[in-house]
Design a protein around this motif. Structure first.
Motif, PDB file in Angstrom:
ATOM      1  N   SER A   1       4.783 -16.219  20.033  1.00  0.00           N
ATOM      2  CA  SER A   1       3.544 -16.785  19.481  1.00  0.00           C
ATOM      3  C   SER A   1       3.797 -17.389  18.110  1.00  0.00           C
ATOM      4  O   SER A   1       3.309 -18.482  17.803  1.00  0.00           O
ATOM      5  CB  SER A   1       2.467 -15.693  19.369  1.00  0.00           C
ATOM      6  OG  SER A   1       2.136 -15.172  20.621  1.00  0.00           O
ATOM      7  N   GLU A   2       4.553 -16.670  17.274  1.00  0.00           N
ATOM      8  CA  GLU A   2       4.874 -17.187  15.946  1.00  0.00           C
ATOM      9  C   GLU A   2       5.634 -18.503  16.050  1.00  0.00           C
ATOM     10  O   GLU A   2       5.320 -19.481  15.359  1.00  0.00           O
ATOM     11  CB  GLU A   2       5.703 -16.149  15.176  1.00  0.00           C
ATOM     12  CG  GLU A   2       6.033 -16.567  13.751  1.00  0.00           C
ATOM     13  CD  GLU A   2       6.911 -15.545  13.048  1.00  0.00           C
ATOM     14  OE1 GLU A   2       6.776 -15.412  11.815  1.00  0.00           O
ATOM     15  OE2 GLU A   2       7.747 -14.913  13.716  1.00  0.00           O
TER      16      GLU A   2
ATOM     17  N   GLY B   1       5.054  -6.734  11.954  1.00  0.00           N
ATOM     18  CA  GLY B   1       4.978  -5.777  13.055  1.00  0.00           C
ATOM     19  C   GLY B   1       4.636  -6.520  14.328  1.00  0.00           C
ATOM     20  O   GLY B   1       5.357  -7.432  14.737  1.00  0.00           O
ATOM     21  N   ASN B   2       3.517  -6.178  14.944  1.00  0.00           N
ATOM     22  CA  ASN B   2       3.055  -6.888  16.146  1.00  0.00           C
ATOM     23  C   ASN B   2       1.825  -7.740  15.867  1.00  0.00           C
ATOM     24  O   ASN B   2       1.195  -8.241  16.801  1.00  0.00           O
ATOM     25  CB  ASN B   2       2.736  -5.881  17.264  1.00  0.00           C
ATOM     26  CG  ASN B   2       3.993  -5.230  17.816  1.00  0.00           C
ATOM     27  OD1 ASN B   2       5.012  -5.892  17.989  1.00  0.00           O
ATOM     28  ND2 ASN B   2       3.929  -3.931  18.070  1.00  0.00           N
ATOM     29  N   THR B   3       1.478  -7.892  14.578  1.00  0.00           N
ATOM     30  CA  THR B   3       0.279  -8.641  14.210  1.00  0.00           C
ATOM     31  C   THR B   3       0.664  -9.927  13.500  1.00  0.00           C
ATOM     32  O   THR B   3       1.549  -9.943  12.641  1.00  0.00           O
ATOM     33  CB  THR B   3      -0.623  -7.794  13.288  1.00  0.00           C
ATOM     34  OG1 THR B   3      -0.931  -6.557  13.930  1.00  0.00           O
ATOM     35  CG2 THR B   3      -1.906  -8.534  12.963  1.00  0.00           C
TER      36      THR B   3
ATOM     37  N   THR C   1      -3.493 -10.420  17.464  1.00  0.00           N
ATOM     38  CA  THR C   1      -2.397  -9.934  18.296  1.00  0.00           C
ATOM     39  C   THR C   1      -2.371 -10.735  19.588  1.00  0.00           C
ATOM     40  O   THR C   1      -3.398 -11.257  20.036  1.00  0.00           O
ATOM     41  CB  THR C   1      -2.551  -8.434  18.618  1.00  0.00           C
ATOM     42  OG1 THR C   1      -3.785  -8.225  19.307  1.00  0.00           O
ATOM     43  CG2 THR C   1      -2.531  -7.604  17.347  1.00  0.00           C
ATOM     44  N   THR C   2      -1.174 -10.795  20.179  1.00  0.00           N
ATOM     45  CA  THR C   2      -1.007 -11.559  21.417  1.00  0.00           C
ATOM     46  C   THR C   2      -0.123 -10.779  22.381  1.00  0.00           C
ATOM     47  O   THR C   2       0.463  -9.755  22.038  1.00  0.00           O
ATOM     48  CB  THR C   2      -0.351 -12.933  21.144  1.00  0.00           C
ATOM     49  OG1 THR C   2       1.020 -12.722  20.770  1.00  0.00           O
ATOM     50  CG2 THR C   2      -1.076 -13.688  20.033  1.00  0.00           C
ATOM     51  N   SER C   3      -0.011 -11.312  23.588  1.00  0.00           N
ATOM     52  CA  SER C   3       0.821 -10.670  24.607  1.00  0.00           C
ATOM     53  C   SER C   3       2.309 -10.862  24.341  1.00  0.00           C
ATOM     54  O   SER C   3       3.140 -10.159  24.929  1.00  0.00           O
ATOM     55  CB  SER C   3       0.465 -11.223  25.996  1.00  0.00           C
ATOM     56  OG  SER C   3       0.626 -12.632  26.016  1.00  0.00           O
ATOM     57  N   ASP C   4       2.664 -11.801  23.461  1.00  0.00           N
ATOM     58  CA  ASP C   4       4.076 -12.051  23.129  1.00  0.00           C
ATOM     59  C   ASP C   4       4.144 -12.485  21.650  1.00  0.00           C
ATOM     60  O   ASP C   4       4.205 -13.679  21.357  1.00  0.00           O
ATOM     61  CB  ASP C   4       4.648 -13.137  24.043  1.00  0.00           C
ATOM     62  CG  ASP C   4       6.161 -13.277  23.919  1.00  0.00           C
ATOM     63  OD1 ASP C   4       6.718 -12.803  22.899  1.00  0.00           O
ATOM     64  OD2 ASP C   4       6.777 -13.865  24.821  1.00  0.00           O
ATOM     65  N   PRO C   5       4.132 -11.529  20.713  1.00  0.00           N
ATOM     66  CA  PRO C   5       4.028 -11.873  19.284  1.00  0.00           C
ATOM     67  C   PRO C   5       5.141 -12.785  18.775  1.00  0.00           C
ATOM     68  O   PRO C   5       4.870 -13.738  18.046  1.00  0.00           O
ATOM     69  CB  PRO C   5       4.075 -10.501  18.597  1.00  0.00           C
ATOM     70  CG  PRO C   5       3.636  -9.535  19.637  1.00  0.00           C
ATOM     71  CD  PRO C   5       4.125 -10.082  20.929  1.00  0.00           C
ATOM     72  N   ARG C   6       6.383 -12.495  19.161  1.00  0.00           N
ATOM     73  CA  ARG C   6       7.497 -13.275  18.604  1.00  0.00           C
ATOM     74  C   ARG C   6       7.424 -14.736  19.035  1.00  0.00           C
ATOM     75  O   ARG C   6       7.568 -15.642  18.211  1.00  0.00           O
ATOM     76  CB  ARG C   6       8.826 -12.660  19.036  1.00  0.00           C
ATOM     77  CG  ARG C   6      10.048 -13.340  18.394  1.00  0.00           C
ATOM     78  CD  ARG C   6      11.305 -12.545  18.664  1.00  0.00           C
ATOM     79  NE  ARG C   6      11.599 -12.458  20.076  1.00  0.00           N
ATOM     80  CZ  ARG C   6      12.236 -13.409  20.773  1.00  0.00           C
ATOM     81  NH1 ARG C   6      12.638 -14.520  20.158  1.00  0.00           N
ATOM     82  NH2 ARG C   6      12.486 -13.260  22.055  1.00  0.00           N
TER      83      ARG C   6
ATOM     84  N   LEU D   1       4.537 -13.103  11.148  1.00  0.00           N
ATOM     85  CA  LEU D   1       4.505 -11.956  12.047  1.00  0.00           C
ATOM     86  C   LEU D   1       4.855 -10.699  11.258  1.00  0.00           C
ATOM     87  O   LEU D   1       5.936 -10.592  10.677  1.00  0.00           O
ATOM     88  CB  LEU D   1       5.489 -12.152  13.201  1.00  0.00           C
ATOM     89  CG  LEU D   1       5.622 -10.985  14.196  1.00  0.00           C
ATOM     90  CD1 LEU D   1       4.295 -10.732  14.906  1.00  0.00           C
ATOM     91  CD2 LEU D   1       6.729 -11.271  15.209  1.00  0.00           C
TER      92      LEU D   1
END
Length: 307
Positions: free
Chosen positions: A237-238, A254-256, A230-235, A252
């Motif tokens: 990050s992908e 969900g949020n993982t 997980t990260t502070s900004d998932p979208r 991605l």
């Protein structure tokens, strides 16, 4: 029980099934798994003799289904994706009608109904019009009508599509019960969680088979580690990680974020460093077991890169 050899089917310029070969054993639940447009329904329609291939052959129990279709039709049941029964007939009237179509006597139909009602739980609704049944009950009625003539091979085209989770589970419980009778079941599905329930599966993509085997075998065949983080900004990050060839298969959910890697420790260092440059923090990172969906996406992505 079913042998498919170099089968091709074209619709104009579109090749729906592209030179596919497959062997399905007696008494197993075999899953044909893939996204919409992969060719699953076309393949099932060819096995059921509804469609003839442009090339290749399909055999059921050693009989070529296109050269001798009437030798196998009495031993075959096909349940299409859409509800194909008569909505202005009751549950029981549908069962009797389809039984008589297959030449089953009324006495035999009455005898077989007891078991069909038992596992489908449709007896309280025997006098209800089929058109007034819920989605899950319609699917169970469709299966019951497919079984009224005691087939040896059952072909089910996405039978739980649009059905609620409880009805899906009940439907699969019925399929497991049928295995004790030595029935061979071929089911197509786009649900990867349902593929886990099959004895063996074939992952289908763009008209061809990507890989075949037991679900566990397919997971192990990847030969790579699988991590979730997980990260502070998932979208973002992908998006950022897909810039790096090593991580372009990141998904991605969900949020993982999930991705296959060769080395967990090395991947963590590179992911943390790359996202730090984008001002994104990695909050958690762990190795975990992949699902079939993760494996399917990775196999297709690697196949596309090699092609």
């Amino acid at each position: 029980m079913i042998s498919i050899r170099n089968v091709r089917k074209r619709f104009g310029d579109t090749e729906a099934v592209a030179g596919l070969s497959l062997e399905i054993a007696t008494g197993e639940i075999f899953g044909i798994v893939g996204p919409d447009g992969a060719g699953k329904s076309t393949l099932l329609r060819m096995i059921s003799t509804i469609l003839a291939p442009n090339e290749g052959a399909v055999e059921i129990d050693g009989v070529n289904v296109f050269e001798n279709p009437y030798r196998i039709k009495d031993h075959l049941a096909y349940m299409p994706q859409r509800f194909g029964l008569y909505e202005d007939l009751t549950v029981e009237e549908n069962l009797v009608f389809f039984g008589r179509l297959f030449g089953v006597t009324r006495r035999e139909i009455r005898s077989r109904m007891k078991r069909l009602y038992q596992f489908s739980r449709l007896e309280p609704f025997r006098d209800r019009l089929a058109g007034n049944l819920s989605g899950g009950m319609k699917q169970k009625l469709g299966l019951a009508c497919s079984l009224i003539h005691n087939p040896r091979v059952i072909l089910l085209d996405e039978p739980t599509n649009g059905v609620d989770p409880v009805s899906r589970r009940e439907f699969w419980n019925i399929l497991y019960e049928l295995l004790s009778d030595g029935v061979t079941i071929v089911v197509s599905t786009a649900y990867l969680d349902e593929a886990e329930r099959c004895n063996r599966i074939a992952l289908m993509f763009n008209g061809g088979i990507v890989v075949t085997g037991r679900p566990g075998e397919i997971k192990r065949s990847i030969g790579r580690r699988f991590v979730a983080f997980t990260t502070s900004d998932p979208r973002h990050s992908e998006e950022a990680l897909r810039e790096v060839p090593e991580f372009e298969g990141v998904i991605l959910t969900g949020n993982t974020l999930h991705v296959f890697v060769d080395s967990v420790a090395a991947a963590r260092r590179r992911i943390v460093a790359h996202l730090r440059r984008k001002r994104i923090r990695v909050l958690s990172f762990k190795e975990t077991l992949p699902g079939l969906e993760d494996c399917f996406v990775d196999i297709v992505a690697r196949g596309g890169r090699s092609a």
